[in-house]
Design a protein around this motif. Sequence first.
Motif, short mmCIF file in Angstrom:
data_model
loop_
_atom_site.label_atom_id
_atom_site.label_comp_id
_atom_site.label_asym_id
_atom_site.label_seq_id
_atom_site.Cartn_x
_atom_site.Cartn_y
_atom_site.Cartn_z
N PHE A 48 38.31 3.54 1.22
CA PHE A 48 38.33 2.61 0.10
C PHE A 48 38.62 3.41 -1.15
N ASP A 50 37.01 5.47 -2.78
CA ASP A 50 36.20 5.46 -4.09
C ASP A 50 34.79 6.03 -3.07
N LEU A 52 31.78 5.07 -3.80
CA LEU A 52 30.94 4.06 -3.11
C LEU A 52 29.45 4.20 -3.50
N THR A 63 28.43 2.40 -6.46
CA THR A 63 29.64 2.26 -7.71
C THR A 63 30.03 1.15 -7.97
N ARG A 65 32.73 -0.44 -7.30
CA ARG A 65 33.50 -0.80 -6.18
C ARG A 65 32.52 -1.34 -5.12
N GLU A 68 31.29 -4.38 -5.81
CA GLU A 68 31.81 -5.89 -5.66
C GLU A 68 32.27 -6.09 -4.11
N LEU A 69 32.02 -4.92 -3.33
CA LEU A 69 32.09 -5.31 -2.03
C LEU A 69 31.23 -5.54 -1.19
#
Length: 308
Positions: A48, A50, A52, A63, A65, A68-69
């Motif tokens: 990803f 990121d 995470l 994070t 991201r 969001e996931l």
Amino acid sequence: MDIRAVDLNLLVVFDAMARHRSVNRTAEAIGLSQPATSAALARLRTLFDDALFVRAGAQMEPTPRALELAPAVRRVVEAIQSEILQPAGFDPATARRSFTLLTPDIGEVAFLPGVLRRLRQEAPQVTLHAVSRPRTAAAAALEGGEADLAVGFFPDLQKAGYFQQALFKTSYACITCARNDAVGTRLTLKQYLAARHVVVRPDGREHLLDRVLEDKGWQRHVTLELSHFMSLLSLLPGTDLVATVPDDIATVVGRHVPLKRIALPFRAPQIQVQQYWHRRMQDDAANRWLRGVFYEVNRRDSGAGLPA
């Protein structure tokens, strides 16, 4: 991102991390070692692009991201667990399912009444669709999913790729109108062959009886040939026609019109009635239930006739 490059096991690690916020607790929850979980987290970060989850005090905080996931990953993991990995099941009491049965019209009158009574009790929202096909087309119907089950006499299905289960053996009966004084309850072979016969061949099917007569070189005087057994209900009364039909048909017709049974002057062949299904349906829970119903309702001991 190409989905073929994604290891779905990594989503399980991601979901556990989002819930537990700890490498140790995630490892315990999913049954991995701590080094294996840390390695999976590193792969997720690469996948990803990121971080995470980053350490903040005693926890690994997500994070933006990762936040969001997380809901989407949770839905994917739950769907795999609840819809894909669950063993196949079938609840007849709540199922809304239609099954297609391959059987000639003799099967419709002989097999379906008892089955429908069972469905009304156990599976009120399940429906049946009975269809008739020539014997040579039965295999294609089952292989292609056009039919779920075949019940009757289907010698062309006694081959590799099909399962079969015996229900009962039956034979033939010779019947005529009860007021037909031209024949008695017994006939010589010569009288039998000379009588005015009505022959029923659903979908052009050949009967075992036809083969027996042909092998012996005996030829009946056929006055009328039909495609449906139930036509006998209106054609036999008041005539001198005789019909040699499967015993179940003689029983059903005799429940509606007065008949005389005539002893055959030769040994009639036995008909092995079975149910057949394609091997791809062997482990299907719904098909297995349907087969069980047909077997329990229609199985008979040797010599037993059609139930009332």
